[in-house]
Write an enzyme that holds these catalytic residues in place. Structure first.
Site, short mmCIF file in Angstrom:
data_model
loop_
_atom_site.label_atom_id
_atom_site.label_comp_id
_atom_site.label_asym_id
_atom_site.label_seq_id
_atom_site.Cartn_x
_atom_site.Cartn_y
_atom_site.Cartn_z
N GLU A 14 41.12 36.08 46.44
CA GLU A 14 40.50 35.86 45.13
C GLU A 14 39.93 37.14 44.53
O GLU A 14 38.71 37.27 44.32
CB GLU A 14 39.41 34.78 45.25
CG GLU A 14 39.99 33.43 45.60
CD GLU A 14 39.06 32.27 45.30
OE1 GLU A 14 37.83 32.45 45.35
OE2 GLU A 14 39.56 31.17 45.03
N GLU A 64 45.02 27.17 47.82
CA GLU A 64 43.84 26.40 48.23
C GLU A 64 43.68 25.21 47.31
O GLU A 64 43.88 25.30 46.10
CB GLU A 64 42.57 27.25 48.11
CG GLU A 64 42.49 28.42 49.04
CD GLU A 64 41.20 29.21 48.83
OE1 GLU A 64 40.25 28.66 48.23
OE2 GLU A 64 41.16 30.37 49.23
#
Ligand code: GLA
Ligand code: GLA
Length: 683
Positions: free
Chosen positions: A157, A311
């Site tokens: 991320e 995710e």
């Protein structure tokens, strides 16, 4: 034509698994053994290892041990799984942060952060690069040939900004490269404003948002820094395992990076999504519209290629308050929604809840209870079984006749320009508002960066295309000239790529000519205020009734355009609110206001009918239900999804289909339970 690939070369499976942290359980061999058993039960075929495991590989500087990872890679291999192996740069080990202060970020106030948290390394620190290169090379050397290695998950991320001295220097070097001379920079930045004429590069302060172009350039630079860091991270991976694809997990629309550019250096696009729709909320479908739009954006980042959910979560994430339990069906629909928009993998954060840390109550496949007798586990295991059949859609594509532009640079320019109405994340929100009518009609859309080719689309929608990047105006012009239909809205063509205003009237860049109008000024309305516009009888466009402008509108002067609706209120009564202009062989529509939902329907309904845009199901859909389509040669896969807490009956437009999950035949209509979905296929 592109060559359609699989996410992992040679692995013909929908990826199903997730982040797995055996490093946290090394003292509990019985848990690791249970994991192996439970993963088999859940049909897990992919595990992401080592996302935050640096301190386990290199507990003190220069001392390496990979014991647990050796065992985990071998276990995955034995189980027939593929490993998505992370590089660990997302979190620094304590020794690194403490010994090398420069690896920690400096905030806007000039304060260096303490060693803490994660996702907070300086992009410009040579020490961080050196340490990352060492650990990444070690990982690549050790596992490049491991049969279970399927993909590299580079860092985690990517996000954030740093304002340290090294970043400031790197920014100035980037500016030199971009502008060449200070004279060119001063001109592009309009720096005589507030006495900012720069006489030396060192005078440039990255935090100075008075210079609105600087603010946009800093974000461009930050994207380039992140890309540069990514490339640096991937060097040893690509050198030692050239056939293993690389990805990094993206974070939706709100990121500070231009993902369209980041995606160019990656092999696979992956995304983290936690919709956690409230299964009791009749309005939950609204959130689903935005999630679908993201899916269409992620798919289109790499045309023709699959993407994946890196995710997601079978339960609620702990950071989402209130942390409501997911109602039955919701999770399956969330996963099918990703597949509907071109994903070929849905993985989880995370496999098993950790005992401690901030995320100990974050949803997971395996709960603290430790066994398979939970709703979450059962849902995931059932999906694992269903994916065996859904695998038939691997390699299918999602053809779209409509392109909608979402562009990060445009968003930055818009948001860094004081004046235009910004309420409630107006840039992305309005994009979603214009995407919704297509979603509701079951019409497929590609969501594109403005620099992408518009060839081959029938309809181009560009909500609030405030900044025109180089070449964009001429491509839109050509698109319309060649017979395309373009829909533009207020706040189009205000600034050029340097975020300086166009002269000679908005929309600038020649687009006023394409649209046949000039926008004189804007009016911004209070939260509850509206202004009315009335449809003008027109033979080629049956827009009748009343349109309602909300939030913001422009006062337009038609210069050749046909007025389809005119204001009836305020001092702009009689001025155009919605126009169309024939240009070349095409048509250019202008919506000179933010309109409410009913008004957008009143416009897009007739427009899609007029253009004969393909609906994925030839029948109207109940509100809150969408249909998305994938195609593999002659075979169709229709994802019919109910995002409402009520059962819905969906007419099939007179065709018969089969359910991909069990081959059952469906005729006339499909009935979906609350939040349920189905994949229909043609024989
Ligand atoms: C103050 C300043 C001006 C200008 C205006 C804008 O009055 O003196 O330079 O910034 O605000 O409203
Ligand atoms: C992000 C991170 C994960 C985890 C989840 C929790 O997606 O990448 O490590 O923290 O959030 O939702």
């Amino acid at each position: 034509m592109f060559e359609r690939r699989l996410l992992i070369p040679g692995f013909r499976r929908i990826l199903h698994g997730g982040d797995y942290n055996p490093d946290q359980w090394q003292g509990a061999p019985e848990i690791l053994a249970e994991d192996a058993r439970l993963m088999k039960l859940a049909g897990v075929n992919a595990v992401t290892l080592g996302v935050f495991a640096w301190s386990s590989y290199e507990p003190t500087e220069g001392h390496f041990t990979f014991d647990w990872l050796d065992r985990a890679m071998d276990a995955a291999g034995r189980a027939g799984q593929r490993v998505i192996l992370a590089t660990p740069s997302g979190a620094k080990p304590p020794w690194l942060g403490r010994r090398y202060a420069e690896t920690r970020r400096v905030d806007r106030q000039g304060l260096r952060e303490p060693y803490a948290g994660r996702h907070n390394h300086c992009w410009s620190s040579p020490v961080y690069r050196e340490k990352v290169a060492i650990i990444n090379r070690r990982l690549a050397e050790r596992y490049a040939e491991h049969p279970a290695l399927g993909m590299w998950h580079v860092s985690n991320e990517l996000g954030g900004e740093c304002y340290c001295v090294l970043c400031a220097e790197a920014f100035r070097a980037w500016l030199r490269e971009r502008y060449g001379t200070l004279a060119a920079l001063n001109e592009a930045w309009w720096s005589s404003f507030w006495s900012h004429g720069y006489a030396a590069w060192e005078e440039i302060e990255p935090r100075d948002e008075a210079v609105s172009t600087l603010a946009v350039d800093y974000r461009r630079f930050n994207t380039d820094q992140a890309i540069d860091f990514l490339k640096w991270e991937m060097e040893p991976l690509r050198e030692l395992s050239p056939r293993v694809p690389c990805t990094t997990n993206f974070m939706g629309l709100l990121s500070g990076f231009d993902y369209a550019r980041v995606a160019e250096v990656l092999d696979v696009v992956s995304e983290d999504q936690y919709p956690a729709y409230d299964g009791t909320d009749p309005e939950a479908w609204r959130a689903a519209v935005g999630v679908s739009m993201k899916g269409d954006l992620y798919r289109a980042l790499k045309p023709g290629q699959p993407w994946m959910l890196m995710e997601s979560c079978p339960e609620a994430p702990q950071w989402k308050q209130p942390m409501r339990a997911k109602r039955p069906n919701v999770h399956r629909t969330e996963m099918l929604q990703a597949l509907a928009h071109g994903a070929e993998g849905t993985c989880y954060f995370q496999w098993r809840k950790g005992r401690g840390g901030r995320e100990k109550f974050h949803g997971a496949v395996v709960d603290h209870a430790g066994h398979e007798h939970t709703r979450s586990f059962a849902t995931v295991a059932a999906l694992g079984r269903e994916y065996e059949r859904l695998g038939a859609l691997l390699g299918s594509t999602t053809p779209a006749e409509v392109a909608l532009v979402y562009d990060w640079e445009v968003k930055w320019a818009f948001e860094r320009s004081e004046g235009p109405d910004q309420r409630n994340h107006a840039y992305e929100r309005v994009c979603v508002e214009h995407y919704r009518p297509f979603w509701q009609a079951g019409i497929s859309v590609d969501v594109l960066d403005s620099t992408r080719s518009f060839d081959g689309y029938r309809l181009l929608v560009t909500p609030q295309l405030f900044m025109l990047k180089p070449g964009v105006a001429s491509r839109i012009r050509r698109f319309v000239e060649n017979g395309g239909t373009w829909v533009a809205t207020l706040y189009t063509g205000y600034c050029d790529a340097t975020n300086r205003c166009f002269l000679g009237g908005f929309p600038g860049g020649g687009l006023g000519e394409v649209l046949g109008l000039w926008s004189e000024e804007w009016d911004v309305l209070g939260d509850a205020a509206t202004r009315t516009a009335r449809g003008v009888e027109h033979p080629s466009f049956p827009l009748t009734g009343t349109l309602r402008a909300v939030e913001a509108l422009e006062v337009l002067h038609a210069r050749g355009a046909t007025v389809l609706a005119a204001h009836t209120d305020d001092y702009y009564a009689g001025h155009a609110a919605l126009t169309v202009n024939g240009f070349g062989r095409g048509q250019a529509y202008y919506l000179g206001a933010r309109f409410d939902e009913a008004s957008l329907d009143a416009f897009y309904g007739p427009l899609t009918t007029k253009l004969g845009l393909r609906r994925n199901l030839a029948a109207p859909l109940p509100r809150g239900v969408t249909v998305q389509r994938r195609v593999l040669e002659q075979r169709e896969f229709l994802f019919v999804m109910n995002f409402t807490p009520a059962p819905q009956r969906i007419a099939l437009g007179g065709r018969a289909y089969r359910l991909l999950s069990d081959d059952a035949r469906v005729e006339d209509a499909l009935v979906l339970e609350p939040f349920a979905s189905a994949v229909l296929t043609t024989p």
